[in-house]
Design an enzyme around this catalytic site. Structure first.
Site, PDB file in Angstrom:
ATOM      1  N   CYS A  89       0.838  -1.207   0.000  1.00 56.45           N
ATOM      2  CA  CYS A  89       0.000   0.000   0.000  1.00 56.45           C
ATOM      3  C   CYS A  89       0.875   1.260   0.000  1.00 56.45           C
ATOM      4  O   CYS A  89       1.506   1.562  -1.006  1.00 56.45           O
ATOM      5  CB  CYS A  89      -0.976  -0.038   1.164  1.00 56.45           C
ATOM      6  SG  CYS A  89      -2.372   1.097   0.952  1.00 56.45           S
ATOM      7  N   HIS A 132      -3.579  -5.381   0.609  1.00 56.11           N
ATOM      8  CA  HIS A 132      -2.999  -5.858   1.866  1.00 56.11           C
ATOM      9  C   HIS A 132      -3.046  -7.391   1.916  1.00 56.11           C
ATOM     10  O   HIS A 132      -4.100  -7.969   2.196  1.00 56.11           O
ATOM     11  CB  HIS A 132      -3.753  -5.278   3.058  1.00 56.11           C
ATOM     12  CG  HIS A 132      -3.528  -3.821   3.262  1.00 56.11           C
ATOM     13  ND1 HIS A 132      -2.531  -3.326   4.081  1.00 56.11           N
ATOM     14  CD2 HIS A 132      -4.161  -2.732   2.729  1.00 56.11           C
ATOM     15  CE1 HIS A 132      -2.558  -2.010   4.061  1.00 56.11           C
ATOM     16  NE2 HIS A 132      -3.528  -1.619   3.242  1.00 56.11           N
ATOM     17  N   GLY A 154      -0.515 -16.012  35.040  1.00 58.29           N
ATOM     18  CA  GLY A 154      -0.892 -15.917  33.639  1.00 58.29           C
ATOM     19  C   GLY A 154       0.056 -16.643  32.710  1.00 58.29           C
ATOM     20  O   GLY A 154       1.058 -17.228  33.129  1.00 58.29           O
ATOM     21  N   VAL A 155      -0.244 -16.570  31.423  1.00 53.98           N
ATOM     22  CA  VAL A 155       0.513 -17.303  30.406  1.00 53.98           C
ATOM     23  C   VAL A 155       1.949 -16.793  30.305  1.00 53.98           C
ATOM     24  O   VAL A 155       2.907 -17.577  30.342  1.00 53.98           O
ATOM     25  CB  VAL A 155      -0.190 -17.194  29.034  1.00 53.98           C
ATOM     26  CG1 VAL A 155       0.645 -17.859  27.945  1.00 53.98           C
ATOM     27  CG2 VAL A 155      -1.577 -17.809  29.086  1.00 53.98           C
ATOM     28  N   SER A 175       2.427 -14.175  37.948  1.00 50.67           N
ATOM     29  CA  SER A 175       1.064 -13.665  38.058  1.00 50.67           C
ATOM     30  C   SER A 175       0.025 -14.764  37.942  1.00 50.67           C
ATOM     31  O   SER A 175      -1.151 -14.535  38.196  1.00 50.67           O
ATOM     32  CB  SER A 175       0.810 -12.630  36.952  1.00 50.67           C
ATOM     33  OG  SER A 175       0.817 -13.268  35.681  1.00 50.67           O
ATOM     34  N   GLU A 230      -1.794  -9.234   4.178  1.00 52.47           N
ATOM     35  CA  GLU A 230      -1.749  -9.716   5.560  1.00 52.47           C
ATOM     36  C   GLU A 230      -3.122  -9.897   6.178  1.00 52.47           C
ATOM     37  O   GLU A 230      -3.254 -10.575   7.208  1.00 52.47           O
ATOM     38  CB  GLU A 230      -0.911  -8.769   6.432  1.00 52.47           C
ATOM     39  CG  GLU A 230      -1.531  -7.396   6.694  1.00 52.47           C
ATOM     40  CD  GLU A 230      -1.257  -6.359   5.622  1.00 52.47           C
ATOM     41  OE1 GLU A 230      -1.372  -5.158   5.908  1.00 52.47           O
ATOM     42  OE2 GLU A 230      -0.922  -6.757   4.479  1.00 52.47           O
TER      43      GLU A 230
END
Length: 509
Positions: free
Chosen positions: A79, A167, A223-224, A221, A169
């Site tokens: 673009c 685009h 978390g992941v 935490s 993507e």
């Protein structure tokens, strides 16, 4: 030396998406501001120029010097990037009379061009531009067009430089991944060796060399990100890694005990710290969301710093920073002055005067999960919904008190457990309960009540940048509402949030 694709960012909303599509093809890439020039060209197999919110004809638009890569490595302009290549080599770009936005189809393709191998005539692509290329530079040739746009794709005749007006993507470009693979593999010669297994091996070796016998402290935490970072570090340095898991009193019901047990079963060296009273005291009288975040962050730093000082001779602070955090700290105009106040351990390096190690700072969230699976981390952790650093503190609107935390923990527990029991948890990217500073009239038995209103929220998303509300079944919502009202003292009304992001956000504060 890891081979890579360099993505120069001109400010497009799709730049991170380009990187993700490249990574999905097992090719390592990095995003840098448009004016970046690498010191060493050796590891760079190709360069992608992103789109931009600017018009290439605007005097104030980005105008980098790309002589350092022009003709030396393959270039793909997307673009704005394609228009910039056109203008800098003597072609013409003009404001279009037929602005093309949305779906289009390739009415002509040069089937012999390496970029367009196995791309079908009529293939759907996604356009998003107001300017159009009206004349290609000398030495460049057309390789694709649509019915409305004369130049949908082009290439240089004497070097591997290509431009796309569309685009590749985005999901709506149906053969975008095929086209990107053509560029990355056939044109750039990338070996597609960027896999979770290769990342683990390379990162563990690198951490061993970098850290040696030094001690490292990491704030977990549940978390992941922090969990995967911990296991990588543990594989590299074993018991030299000291993990601290702080209970700020704003976690989900039973979360402190449950997560601590899961970490201990993983063989990690973890210390659990119960500090709920300190956080609740710091939150007294505070109603402003940003002030609540700052108070929680300040106390976390104090508690973590005190606990870390009990460990002798610590040299490093490990953080679960991932690639979007790194990208967001640098704008297309240079370093940004804005740091998220809700970053779990923001400010710790300065306070503790430790060197920082961030083993995940080159990965997107989905890549972190794939690495976690390679490390055999339980899906109980890898499949967890994102949970904000300030926890329930920003899901209780208004002042945070122990009683409000109790109510919201119970509500949240019924909601999350019900999603699991009805096999809906995996279909939701993030689920939350929010306690409103609102009371409503109700009837329970023969008595009128005047109690709290709670909101249930469930969204589907890929990365949290955009999100849509989940159409949970009515029967499910009816049962959850009844369970909450019948079992959680202090709640007499449940509502469901049907707002998408944008314009709303995922969290309420």
């Amino acid at each position: 030396m890891q081979e890579m694709i360099l993505i120069l960012d001109f400010g497009s909303q799709y730049t991170q998406l380009i990187a993700r599509r490249v990574r999905e093809l097992n090719v390592y890439c990095e995003i840098q501001p448009y004016h970046y020039q690498p010191a060493d060209l050796k590891p760079i197999k190709g360069v992608i120029l992103s789109g931009s919110p600017f018009s290439v004809r605007d005097p104030g638009s980005p105008k980098p010097d790309i002589v350092w890569c022009d003709g030396k490595v393959p270039i793909l302009g997307i673009c704005f990037g394609a228009q910039y290549i056109t203008m800098t080599h003597g072609g013409e770009v003009e404001a279009s009379n037929t602005r093309e936005y949305g779906r289009a189809n390739l009415s002509y393709i040069d089937a012999g061009d390496p970029l367009l191998q196995q791309i079908d005539k009529g293939s759907q692509v996604w356009m998003s531009h107001a300017d159009t290329i009206t004349r290609l530079p000398f030495g460049y040739e057309l390789i694709a067009r649509t019915n409305d746009i004369g130049v949908a794709a082009f290439r240089a005749t004497d070097k591997p430089t290509f431009g796309l007006q569309f685009h590749p993507e985005v999901y709506h470009t149906k053969q975008g991944s095929r086209l990107l693979k053509n560029f990355l593999v056939d044109i750039c010669g990338c070996s597609q060796d960027w896999t979770p297994e290769s990342f683990v091996n390379m990162t563990v070796d690198s951490l061993k060399k970098k850290l040696g016998n030094d001690k490292v402290v990491l704030g977990l935490s549940g978390g992941v990100d922090s969990s995967v970072a911990a296991v990588l570090l543990h594989q590299a340095i074993g018991k030299q890694l000291h993990c601290i898991f702080v209970d700020n009193g704003l976690l989900r019901k039973n979360e402190f005990e449950d997560v601590l047990n899961s970490y201990l079963h993983m063989g990690l060296n973890v210390k659990g710290v119960q500090a709920a009273p300190r956080f609740l005291e710091a939150l007294k009288g505070i109603t402003d969301p940003e002030e609540k975040r700052k108070a929680i962050g300040r106390v976390f730093i104090e508690v973590f710093d005190e606990e870390a000082h009990d460990i002798k001779d610590v040299n490093w602070l490990a953080q679960g920073t991932i690639y979007p955090d790194v990208i967001e700290s640098v704008s297309v105009n240079g370093p940004s002055a804005t740091i998220k106040s809700h970053h779990n351990v923001g400010g710790l390096p300065e306070v503790m005067k430790l060197k920082v190690v961030e083993p995940l700072n080159s990965l997107f969230k989905d890549e972190v999960r794939r690495v976690g699976r390679t490390l055999n981390i339980s899906n109980t952790i890898l499949g967890r919904h994102p949970f904000p650093g300030p926890g329930l503190g920003i899901r209780i609107l208004g002042e945070v008190t122990a009683e409000k935390v109790r109510i919201l923990q119970e509500v949240d527990h019924y909601f999350i457990q019900s999603l699991r029991q009805h096999d809906l948890y995996k279909d939701v990217w993030q689920a939350a309960a929010i306690l409103l500073p609102v009371q409503s009239v109700g009837v329970m038995g023969d008595e009128r009540t005047y109690e709290n209103v709670v909101v249930l929220r469930a969204v589907e998303s890929t990365d949290g940048m955009t999100a849509d509300w989940v159409h949970l079944p009515y029967d499910f919502l009816s049962k959850v509402s009844n369970d909450i009202i019948n079992n959680v003292k202090g709640v007499n009304r449940v509502v469901y949030d049907i707002s998408s992001k944008p314009p709303a956000t995922i969290e309420w504060e």
